[in-house]
Write a protein that holds these residues in place. Structure first.
Motif, PDB file in Angstrom:
ATOM      1  N   ILE A  48      81.415 -59.590  56.404  1.00  0.00           N
ATOM      2  CA  ILE A  48      81.728 -60.332  57.632  1.00  0.00           C
ATOM      3  C   ILE A  48      80.662 -61.378  57.893  1.00  0.00           C
ATOM      4  CG2 ILE A  48      82.076 -60.165  60.138  1.00  0.00           C
ATOM      5  CD1 ILE A  48      83.206 -57.398  59.743  1.00  0.00           C
ATOM      6  N   ILE A  49      81.114 -62.566  58.257  1.00  0.00           N
ATOM      7  CA  ILE A  49      80.205 -63.624  58.703  1.00  0.00           C
ATOM      8  C   ILE A  49      80.422 -63.825  60.198  1.00  0.00           C
ATOM      9  CG2 ILE A  49      79.672 -66.093  58.545  1.00  0.00           C
ATOM     10  CD1 ILE A  49      80.577 -65.981  55.601  1.00  0.00           C
ATOM     11  N   CYS A  50      79.361 -63.680  61.002  1.00  0.00           N
ATOM     12  CA  CYS A  50      79.458 -63.879  62.456  1.00  0.00           C
ATOM     13  C   CYS A  50      78.758 -65.173  62.831  1.00  0.00           C
ATOM     14  CB  CYS A  50      78.801 -62.717  63.196  1.00  0.00           C
ATOM     15  SG  CYS A  50      79.768 -61.222  63.147  1.00  0.00           S
ATOM     16  N   VAL A  51      79.508 -66.114  63.334  1.00  0.00           N
ATOM     17  CA  VAL A  51      78.981 -67.425  63.681  1.00  0.00           C
ATOM     18  C   VAL A  51      78.940 -67.541  65.202  1.00  0.00           C
ATOM     19  CG1 VAL A  51      79.332 -69.909  63.415  1.00  0.00           C
ATOM     20  CG2 VAL A  51      80.079 -68.344  61.603  1.00  0.00           C
ATOM     21  N   ALA A  52      77.747 -67.728  65.767  1.00  0.00           N
ATOM     22  CA  ALA A  52      77.675 -67.786  67.234  1.00  0.00           C
ATOM     23  C   ALA A  52      76.457 -68.568  67.701  1.00  0.00           C
ATOM     24  CB  ALA A  52      77.626 -66.379  67.823  1.00  0.00           C
ATOM     25  N   GLY A  53      76.637 -69.293  68.780  1.00  0.00           N
ATOM     26  CA  GLY A  53      75.527 -69.994  69.418  1.00  0.00           C
ATOM     27  C   GLY A  53      75.158 -69.252  70.685  1.00  0.00           C
ATOM     28  N   MET A  54      74.683 -69.975  71.700  1.00  0.00           N
ATOM     29  CA  MET A  54      74.335 -69.367  72.991  1.00  0.00           C
ATOM     30  C   MET A  54      73.469 -68.124  72.798  1.00  0.00           C
ATOM     31  SD  MET A  54      76.042 -71.444  75.053  1.00  0.00           S
ATOM     32  CE  MET A  54      76.374 -70.642  76.618  1.00  0.00           C
ATOM     33  N   GLU A  55      73.934 -66.954  73.252  1.00  0.00           N
ATOM     34  CA  GLU A  55      73.095 -65.762  73.131  1.00  0.00           C
ATOM     35  C   GLU A  55      73.253 -65.064  71.789  1.00  0.00           C
ATOM     36  OE1 GLU A  55      76.222 -65.460  74.116  1.00  0.00           O
ATOM     37  OE2 GLU A  55      76.287 -63.904  75.664  1.00  0.00           O
ATOM     38  N   GLY A  56      74.180 -65.491  70.964  1.00  0.00           N
ATOM     39  CA  GLY A  56      74.258 -65.028  69.581  1.00  0.00           C
ATOM     40  C   GLY A  56      74.427 -63.537  69.395  1.00  0.00           C
ATOM     41  N   ALA A  57      75.077 -62.865  70.335  1.00  0.00           N
ATOM     42  CA  ALA A  57      75.137 -61.407  70.279  1.00  0.00           C
ATOM     43  C   ALA A  57      76.287 -60.884  69.436  1.00  0.00           C
ATOM     44  CB  ALA A  57      75.244 -60.843  71.696  1.00  0.00           C
ATOM     45  N   LEU A  58      77.131 -61.783  68.946  1.00  0.00           N
ATOM     46  CA  LEU A  58      78.308 -61.339  68.197  1.00  0.00           C
ATOM     47  C   LEU A  58      77.922 -60.459  67.007  1.00  0.00           C
ATOM     48  CD1 LEU A  58      81.382 -61.598  67.980  1.00  0.00           C
ATOM     49  CD2 LEU A  58      81.054 -63.608  66.547  1.00  0.00           C
ATOM     50  N   GLY A  59      76.882 -60.892  66.285  1.00  0.00           N
ATOM     51  CA  GLY A  59      76.466 -60.143  65.104  1.00  0.00           C
ATOM     52  C   GLY A  59      76.101 -58.707  65.412  1.00  0.00           C
ATOM     53  N   SER A  60      75.408 -58.490  66.539  1.00  0.00           N
ATOM     54  CA  SER A  60      75.003 -57.129  66.894  1.00  0.00           C
ATOM     55  C   SER A  60      76.202 -56.246  67.196  1.00  0.00           C
ATOM     56  CB  SER A  60      74.091 -57.141  68.127  1.00  0.00           C
ATOM     57  OG  SER A  60      72.860 -57.700  67.792  1.00  0.00           O
ATOM     58  N   VAL A  61      77.130 -56.783  67.983  1.00  0.00           N
ATOM     59  CA  VAL A  61      78.284 -55.976  68.360  1.00  0.00           C
ATOM     60  C   VAL A  61      79.123 -55.652  67.130  1.00  0.00           C
ATOM     61  CG1 VAL A  61      80.416 -55.941  69.684  1.00  0.00           C
ATOM     62  CG2 VAL A  61      78.318 -56.809  70.727  1.00  0.00           C
ATOM     63  N   VAL A  62      79.382 -56.655  66.309  1.00  0.00           N
ATOM     64  CA  VAL A  62      80.196 -56.435  65.113  1.00  0.00           C
ATOM     65  C   VAL A  62      79.463 -55.523  64.136  1.00  0.00           C
ATOM     66  CG1 VAL A  62      81.214 -57.559  63.098  1.00  0.00           C
ATOM     67  CG2 VAL A  62      81.469 -58.577  65.377  1.00  0.00           C
ATOM     68  N   GLY A  63      78.157 -55.785  63.972  1.00  0.00           N
ATOM     69  CA  GLY A  63      77.369 -54.971  63.056  1.00  0.00           C
ATOM     70  C   GLY A  63      77.393 -53.496  63.432  1.00  0.00           C
ATOM     71  N   GLY A  64      77.523 -53.221  64.723  1.00  0.00           N
ATOM     72  CA  GLY A  64      77.573 -51.837  65.169  1.00  0.00           C
ATOM     73  C   GLY A  64      78.937 -51.203  64.980  1.00  0.00           C
TER      74      GLY A  64
END
Lengths: 254, 254, 254, 254, 254, 254, 254, 254
Positions: free
Chosen positions: E177-193
């Motif tokens: 999975i590639i998580c692309v996000a600006g602002m607070e960039g929290a997408l990776g953490s939620v998806v990673g979990g």
């Protein structure tokens, strides 16, 4: 004026070969020339060493640049090096002299009035990528005008280490090396570990995102594990070329 | 192995003077020595140039340091330079050799096994203040062990410019200059503007508040208007001494 | 309203020389003027001291600027100083007054309505380079409009220390000094060490790479070893001129 | 040596009242004293003005500090001010003089040898909170030893603006104001807007989290909207006291 | 050349099947191609793996880009991927080949010369918002050209967690999975979990104020509490797509 | 779906009032709407609370913005708030609806389809200067569209504290206060210390030099000594208005 | 003193019910108490609202703390809250009062002298991890002493989103939410997107490496996409609890 | 619970095989375990995959750590990995289990309860220097406990590139590579350019001065020109080992 000259000078005062008033003036007089109230040319190095006069154009108006160069043309016979010069500056300078040559990649104008004799030993200028070439050319043209033999080795970044290793012969035959790199700026470390000559690392603002306009490369170079490496400001090709020239000509190679 | 050596080597293979198997090994063998699985000594420079072996002690355990130095003592006859060495490291090293000398200001241990022949030309090491002296001494001892004549000129910061100008004779007779300064780090610029030899600027972490542990001095030095100045990492006296030595011995002064 | 005035005022209330209602209004009334709902002119200093009214134009619309200046013209007879004013602002202001003068290097508009009497003692304004002149001129014009004698000494950066030392007479005769410099920003330290008068250091955003738009100069100035030096914001020529004026006129020189 | 003195001096050479050799020495001789090879005392200001000798103790060894102070005691009769002095430094200094007084909040040692005559006008020193007091005391003791009348107004931070407004009389009667504050550092702006005298803002490292050891207060102060405010380094109470003294004594109040 | 190949090669030298001179050349010859003096194509990966040739266009002149692509077209039959290509670059490339396709959101030019066989397993590319899509598309097109099946799931930022949870089926069926996000960039953490597959987080420069052009998202992603997450440079869609492809094709899925 | 609804729903499944298949769909169905593959409207809050739909325009293409607004217009009857909308966006939106109103200072488009009922209690919006007004207006218009009574008090920066104190009546009668300030950002601290209601501080990017585009104000606000103050992102007027509205309407004032 | 009180007061002056001298004193007298010359207690809020007196202990000496608390004990009957209090401070305070209770996780001392009546509505305090609990407890104890019902929900970080979703009932029933998180600090965004009540985000210094002592979490929270979220300083549990209390008690819930 | 399971579950409800009440509970119940009110164990991955339970010890009290590990020991039979565990933590854990093994360089405690089956393919872990070994060992032990074959190659920094090239065989035979380096952090770039497998770069806080505790290495790694490289947090050996394991075991190698 060194100690001996000072002694001789004071003896002239004593012997009334020099009047007190002109002695006062002489002691106050220092080797620079005022232009209007906006600039002072420093004749110091040029007069003594046949160094070129140098003018940094960025942030100066066309009028100021032409004013300064006119004075330089009038005052001496040294070559003139104008760095960070846009095309527009070049066109403006052409109005006051026919001898200006423009190195557009390097953004340098050279006004050549004296023959340049090259050193026997080389300064090698390397870049990590193609986009680092303008800064490298600023260093290269500077070093050449200062009388150095220059060799170029471009686009040999560390992420393709075999490209660099393939040219070890060139790298190992240099007397001084300038490593120009942006992004992760690791070229200086790798080269510094391969050679026994001084390496000057120039970080460039090439890159994006967390390169922070050259900060990543700068920090990388400052933290180099390779002994014998020192660093100049981001994109400071001129400073690297000038420093390399000083080193290359030290101890008699000129 | 340069091109000619490679040719000669391959001819030995061809003439069966060297077996294929040992040739394979030879080509794989590179000039370093493994110690346990935690370190690799780089024999490269030392073997070729009579350079001292160098070990950076900070962050290494006493066992590792002694292991590395033991191997160095065993392998060659070069001098050994251990930098960032605490008193505790020194005491530990004394258990494996009687020849260790400790320079406490410089935090350097020297194990001298060969006579050091000094250059005729000087490296001058200057500091802005008294608190910069430890970093300056790291540079000084390094340069001396590497075979350079070293002159010291300490506590001549730019806020009392007359102290510096009073010693212009010493400054102008140096072949390479190292400027060590914390706080505003302006020493390099002023000195760089006075001389025509390479200046290596070393920012120190001396200062408080907005000095940010040497960042103010580092930025100041990177932005120096004086041509011919390059910079090493904050507090990196060793790097400055090593680079200055390379430059000082270039083109034949050794 | 100081303690004595307050006492006198309350006695007037007591004696019914002032009605309670108008006393309430008086105590609520403060010395500023509202313009539309977007600005409040502060009459405070101007009324009391004959200080000019000041308007900072950057980030304000032409309408707002003209609205504010119109009100200033209407309210009092003080001089008006509009800083960070572009050519476009100047042209817009010309529509409402014939008395605006534009100092383009300084980016200042002055509307002179009262004679300015100059101090006997000088504020000296120095720059490290030619590119620092706009900020220096902002300081100079500000100080002049505030009634100070101003002397300029430009392009005397520390990398050519002899240019600066050649003018020691001018430097030592100043009452307050403003040092304007970008790049390594060391001018303040050197000058601060030479004189016994207050030095105000103004970092400029002149430079490139690791100058970080004036941060290098700012940090250098904040870390100055020279006592008696204080610092204003990057490129804040106005603030330096205003502060220098306050200092220069203290204790009776006006 | 100014122009007239120089003229007079050269005439003495001419008239053989001074020998050439001693003239050479004289011109080379500058007003400082070397102590060992680690420090140079700057007699410059002290000799001329009756200023105290100052030594910054932080980062210096006890031996160096005592060496410098001994020389100061020997050379002149001025008062001596040792800043950033720990209790341990004080105890060490007590071994070489009986006259040392320790201001522990200010971390200053004063060795008083001359009577201090106070100015008529006040320097007011204000703090935002209780934790800023040590820096404020460094400023206060410095200013007092330099001969200024000092008033203190502590714990009047802007988040309780009525505490500050309640003391407007004290604030408005000061000749120079020093505002010492950590956290959001807004004290300088508020005070700067209330008065017409120079304000020196001192950010402190008091705070936590995003105060970044004083950076928040520093930036806040540099961006102050109040004209007439300048800034010194984080926690630099000495610098603020010294600068304030220079300003307070300008134009004749001493 | 691995150990066995080296052995075989040396045996050929020994048996005189290869002349010493050509052996020397062979050992010096490395797998890249020089173009003018400004670039070196790295044939390494492409030759071996059928990987596309890649050119990063940003910061290169149109002439250089066309020169490099011409050489690529001439040298091999692999697909060509030109990243960070503006519309202007595309139009320039169209002059030398009819086969260029432009993905404008992704700013990628693809010159397809070989059929691309897709993996069975998916790379899933997610974005926090609509404005992150260009970076996501750079990753997506890169991964597709490298032979991966790609699924897109855009505008599922964590501030509306139900949008993300609604698509758990898609998320849980991805191989990388590639998580692309600006602002607070929290997408990776939620998806990673939520998943047990590698997550590559790409911070984008989307945002304003204290997003500092992607620094906030970068730091957030580096500090992710979710194990199995790694990060690439700000806006580095290409790097994410390339890394994801390497991972996706590991251990045999191609 | 809360616990009771879930229970009721499962009973419907049990009673076969809902088929298993449609129950599966129902449980998977979440309250948002997909638009093409580039955006997802979050109906959540709007549906429940009569909140307006919000779209952040910056960084989105005109097509995407119009696509999203069209869907919003089609789906519900709530008001629509488009923030960070340029004039160009407004003109584009006018093509799909006649009801768009443009607040140009606030850069907000409002499409009003429902009457807005205002709270009895006020949100007060203050600015330090005139240049902070656009951010303040973004907050003001947002709060108004969300149904709040809004009072404005602009240009009352702390460097002229009397301007602020003159309006204590207005300040003390507010229910929630938004303080918008750039430069040193001290407004929040002073106001926070004067009132007993929540203060939301908005740093703006107004300023120059060491304001670092709002960082100085941001840090100042985060370090406020005034209890009851919290902070939003630099220039985030919308966030401040939205948060203030939530607070203002809490516990029943709507 | 509001307008009516002022009127009444002036009438008393007029009617000579109050003498002019005592009126002057009265107008100068403001509601705070001086303790020695090092602190001023602000009675303002406490007197009016029954708020507890608050003292921030960090950076204050034990003597000062005890001095301030003694005065508080003497002056009123409100509860006293001492934050950032070490065990050592607690032991010192026990010498002057028997009623001090120490909350060691929260590092708070409470001296309870009045009954605390709790609000009906809850403040919910959540943490991302176990290590964030001390900051959360500082917020919790503060809010409780200020008279709020507090619910705790700890260790529900976004990298295990199901832990958080499992407690949606608790989350959705809160009136105000405080999100305490270090590392990537994404808790505020996720929670802010789930609820319709104000969220106060508290970054903590928990983490390592690129968390930069809470900067990563701070930036993440400032850039939250969730409307209705505001932020306090790193580790500022007290500020969060105080702000949440103000919000929770607004519009009548007390 | 996927779509099919959900369908089956709802059919059970429909068929009254599951009561509505227990169905409500079931839907609310999520796979984690609460311990006191301070922690929640995430059983998710462990239950499904035989992954070890992981606990990050830094910042947790000994009581909390033992509480969590006790629960883990009680709940399942997986191995337990406690990272960032000091010697003191280890001794505390020994009180509740006999099976704890301490890897002191790695600062990891492993409680092994199940046999670990190793992958056929290798994860290679490289370091730039000796001081990076603790972080590398954290990665190595993590990867081993997760069931990977691990190879170590330490002290092969780029400043001695021949040391690295001498081991090309090892480097080229790895399936995933972890590059651990401080200082200039260039190892990842060089290795990334040599191989065709995923490289995970781990910056370490090793270094001094302008390494800024790992920031220089972090930026260098993020800006790597080598495709296929991604980065984890400074000193995050665990994260690197975990991610590498995920990648190594993808597509069936377990």
């Amino acid at each position: 004026m060194n100690k001996d000259e000072l002694k001789y000078f004071l003896e002239q005062v004593k012997n009334e070969e020099i009047s007190v008033d002109s002695a006062v003036e002489k002691l106050k007089e220092l080797p620079f020339t005022e232009i209007g109230d906006y600039a002072k040319i420093d004749n110091h190095r040029a007069l003594r060493n046949g160094y070129p006069e140098v003018i940094f154009c960025q942030g100066k108006s066309l009028e100021h640049i032409n004013g300064i160069i006119s004075k330089m043309l009038e005052l001496g016979e040294n070559n003139i090096l104008a760095t960070r010069a846009s095309k527009e500056v070049y066109e403006s300078v052409c109005k006051i002299t026919d001898h200006a040559i423009y190195y557009d990649l390097a953004r340098i104008i050279v006004i050549k009035r004296k023959e340049i004799i090259k050193t026997k030993k080389n300064i090698l200028i390397m870049t990590g990528g193609t986009a680092d070439i303008p800064v490298a050319e600023e260093a290269a043209v500077t070093a050449e005008v200062l009388g150095n033999s220059v060799e170029r080795l471009y686009d040999v970044g560390v992420a393709g280490i075999h490209r660099l290793l393939a040219r070890l012969d060139v790298i190992c035959s240099a007397n001084v090396i300038i490593c120009v790199a942006g992004m992760e700026g690791a070229l200086g470390s790798v080269v510094g570990g391969l050679v026994d000559v001084p390496v000057i690392a120039v970080p460039t603002s090439v890159g994006y995102g967390a390169s922070f306009n050259g900060v990543a490369a700068l920090l990388s170079m400052l933290n180099s594990c390779a002994s014998g490496t020192s660093v100049v400001n981001i994109d400071n090709g001129f400073g690297a070329g000038y420093t390399a020239s000083m080193i290359n000509k030290l101890n008699g190679d000129d």
